[in-house]
Design a protein around this motif. Structure first.
Motif, short mmCIF file in Angstrom:
data_model
loop_
_atom_site.label_atom_id
_atom_site.label_comp_id
_atom_site.label_asym_id
_atom_site.label_seq_id
_atom_site.Cartn_x
_atom_site.Cartn_y
_atom_site.Cartn_z
N THR A 29 7.15 -4.89 -8.30
CA THR A 29 6.21 -3.78 -8.38
C THR A 29 6.26 -2.82 -7.19
OG1 THR A 29 4.43 -5.09 -7.39
CG2 THR A 29 4.62 -5.13 -9.79
N ASP A 30 7.00 -3.18 -6.13
CA ASP A 30 7.06 -2.32 -4.94
C ASP A 30 8.44 -2.43 -4.31
OD1 ASP A 30 6.74 -0.91 -2.59
OD2 ASP A 30 4.78 -1.75 -2.13
N LEU A 31 9.26 -1.40 -4.48
CA LEU A 31 10.64 -1.45 -3.99
C LEU A 31 10.77 -1.17 -2.50
CD1 LEU A 31 11.17 -1.61 -7.04
CD2 LEU A 31 13.21 -0.22 -6.66
N ARG A 32 9.66 -0.92 -1.83
CA ARG A 32 9.74 -0.75 -0.37
C ARG A 32 10.03 -2.07 0.31
NH1 ARG A 32 4.11 2.40 0.06
NH2 ARG A 32 3.64 0.69 -1.40
N ARG A 33 9.68 -3.16 -0.30
CA ARG A 33 9.94 -4.52 0.22
C ARG A 33 9.38 -4.71 1.63
NH1 ARG A 33 10.85 -5.36 -4.92
NH2 ARG A 33 13.03 -5.54 -5.59
N ASP A 34 8.19 -4.15 1.88
CA ASP A 34 7.63 -4.25 3.22
C ASP A 34 6.39 -5.12 3.29
OD1 ASP A 34 5.86 -2.64 1.86
OD2 ASP A 34 6.04 -0.91 3.19
N ASN A 35 6.13 -5.92 2.26
CA ASN A 35 4.99 -6.82 2.28
C ASN A 35 5.24 -7.96 3.27
OD1 ASN A 35 2.98 -8.80 1.63
ND2 ASN A 35 2.76 -7.89 -0.39
N ALA A 38 9.39 4.51 -2.51
CA ALA A 38 7.95 4.60 -2.74
C ALA A 38 7.60 5.41 -3.99
CB ALA A 38 7.26 5.23 -1.53
N ASP A 39 8.58 6.06 -4.59
CA ASP A 39 8.36 6.86 -5.80
C ASP A 39 7.68 6.00 -6.87
OD1 ASP A 39 8.94 8.12 -8.45
OD2 ASP A 39 10.12 9.52 -7.25
N ARG A 40 6.66 6.54 -7.52
CA ARG A 40 5.92 5.77 -8.53
C ARG A 40 6.80 5.29 -9.66
NH1 ARG A 40 4.37 11.21 -9.29
NH2 ARG A 40 5.21 12.05 -11.24
N ARG A 41 7.92 5.98 -9.93
CA ARG A 41 8.83 5.58 -11.00
C ARG A 41 9.66 4.36 -10.61
NH1 ARG A 41 11.52 11.41 -11.45
NH2 ARG A 41 11.27 11.07 -9.19
N LEU A 42 9.70 4.07 -9.32
CA LEU A 42 10.36 2.86 -8.81
C LEU A 42 9.37 1.78 -8.46
CD1 LEU A 42 12.96 4.50 -6.38
CD2 LEU A 42 13.38 3.68 -8.70
N SER A 43 8.25 2.19 -7.89
CA SER A 43 7.22 1.26 -7.42
C SER A 43 5.92 1.54 -8.16
CB SER A 43 7.01 1.42 -5.91
OG SER A 43 8.20 1.11 -5.21
N LEU A 52 8.62 -12.12 -4.49
CA LEU A 52 8.09 -10.93 -5.15
C LEU A 52 6.67 -11.16 -5.66
CD1 LEU A 52 11.16 -9.62 -7.21
CD2 LEU A 52 10.33 -8.84 -4.98
N GLY A 53 6.20 -12.40 -5.58
CA GLY A 53 4.86 -12.73 -6.07
C GLY A 53 3.73 -11.98 -5.39
N PRO A 54 3.74 -11.84 -4.06
CA PRO A 54 2.63 -11.13 -3.40
C PRO A 54 2.45 -9.70 -3.91
CG PRO A 54 3.84 -12.41 -1.79
CD PRO A 54 4.63 -12.49 -3.08
N ASP A 55 3.54 -8.98 -4.11
CA ASP A 55 3.42 -7.62 -4.65
C ASP A 55 2.94 -7.63 -6.10
OD1 ASP A 55 4.16 -6.25 -2.35
OD2 ASP A 55 6.30 -6.32 -2.83
N GLY A 56 3.36 -8.65 -6.85
CA GLY A 56 2.87 -8.77 -8.22
C GLY A 56 1.38 -8.99 -8.27
N ARG A 57 0.87 -9.82 -7.35
CA ARG A 57 -0.57 -10.07 -7.31
C ARG A 57 -1.34 -8.84 -6.83
NH1 ARG A 57 1.56 -15.19 -6.45
NH2 ARG A 57 1.89 -14.89 -4.20
#
Length: 350
Positions: free
Chosen positions: A226-232, A264-269, A295-300
């Motif tokens: 859900t977030d391609l920035r991968r900064d979580n 960060a584009d909404r079409r990617l994230s 990837l679970g934290p961004d999914g939650r």
């Protein structure tokens, strides 16, 4: 939640306290089923997979440009008929699965499944088996696998507009054929269905039109990206437990898919899109997350954003489970079989 299976059928039986509304959502629109078991077979699988986590599922060479026909195994054809068709407007191939025992049953619901694979790999045997199971266990439901073009030859700037155009055609066809549409996908596929529907809804609500185009009744996102920035920051904390994904890998696949678009584009994230659009359109958003998935934290976070926006849906959150653990159900892992049963029951109710 107690789950049981008998032979080829999976079913769920929920205790009243097992599915609880998320906090800070007075409407209780998102309900979460929490599980925490990790049985011996799953522990063993995690141990076996961990040494290979930089190699599993990585394509040996780039997928050819464009959409390709999907090829099921003979095992799939023992239970389902498979028809490949090509959407003339977008050039995207779609494989339609129908159970051999009830091929003429009236279709009232159509599930389109977008397979994961880091946006770079086509449908696997596990994807085919999962979609075959859906076709056999969901009455009056057609199942289709979408062969969207893959990175790096076809990254998001090329494939996303095609996928959005295909979505429009799918929804128009649903009106003609009078059936409800569900979009489903795992990992990268879950990313695409969430982002495409949100972008379509944004266009629809911004348009000055007397009537809006139809939209899906629901989405099922399995371990979605859900977030391609991968900064979580949680990614680094969980990486020691994840048996198949590494931070290096998920960053590389995100770069390959994003190409020259901003991650960060909404079409990617889709976490950056206007998630309230789902609630305004009445689209239910269901999903599955695992506690040993980086990837679970961004999914939650996405699930929580749905709750705050008043979006309806059912989510299964299973601690100590890896990325897309549901797809391991054909190997007899009990947690995966139970997750499959949960998903089927949720989709039957839509």
């Amino acid at each position: 939640m107690e789950l049981s299976n008998a032979g080829d059928h999976f079913s769920t039986q929920m205790k009243p306290h097992s599915s609880t509304p998320i906090v800070n959502n007075e409407a209780n629109t998102i309900r979460i089923t929490h599980r925490s078991e990790r049985r011996f077979l799953t522990r063993l699988l995690h141990l076996i997979l961990r040494p290979f986590n930089n190699h599993l599922g990585r394509p040996s060479k780039p997928h050819p440009p464009g959409s390709s026909p999907l090829k099921p195994s003979n095992a799939i054809r023992k239970h389902c008929s498979v028809t490949n068709r090509r959407d003339e407007a977008t050039g995207i191939y779609i494989a339609d699965l129908r159970p051999l025992l009830t091929p003429e049953a009236k279709v009232t619901k159509h599930i389109y499944y977008f397979c994961g694979g880091g946006w770079q790999a086509p449908a696997t045997a596990q994807h085919w088996q999962t979609c075959s199971k859906l076709a056999r266990q969901m009455p009056n439901t057609a199942i289709s696998i979408v062969s969207y073009p893959l990175a790096p030859n076809d990254p998001a700037p090329k494939t996303f507009p095609q996928s959005l155009a295909l979505y429009r055609r799918i929804m128009a066809q649903s009106v003609e054929e009078d059936h409800r549409v569900i979009l489903a996908g795992d990992s990268a596929g879950g990313n695409i269905v969430l982002a495409v529907v949100l972008e379509a809804l944004r266009e629809d609500f911004e348009a000055d039109a007397a009537t809006r185009p139809p939209c899906p009744v629901a989405i099922m996102a399995i371990s979605p990206s859900t977030d391609l920035r991968r900064d979580n920051a949680e990614i680094e904390k969980i990486k020691k437990h994840d048996p198949i994904l590494t931070p290096l890998f998920i960053k590389s696949t995100a770069r390959a898919w994003a190409a020259d678009w901003d991650p960060a584009d909404r079409r990617l994230s889709p976490i950056n899109a206007d998630i309230s659009l789902f609630a305004r359109a009445g689209v239910k958003v269901n999903g599955i997350t695992g506690g040993y998935d980086i990837l679970g934290p961004d999914g939650r976070l996405f699930r929580d954003a749905c709750a705050k926006a008043g979006v309806s849906g059912e989510w299964l959150d299973w601690d100590k489970q890896m990325h897309c653990f549901l797809l391991t159900w054909p190997y007899g892992l009990p947690e995966a079989r139970e997750a499959m049963g949960w998903m089927i029951d949720v989709l039957k109710e839509v």
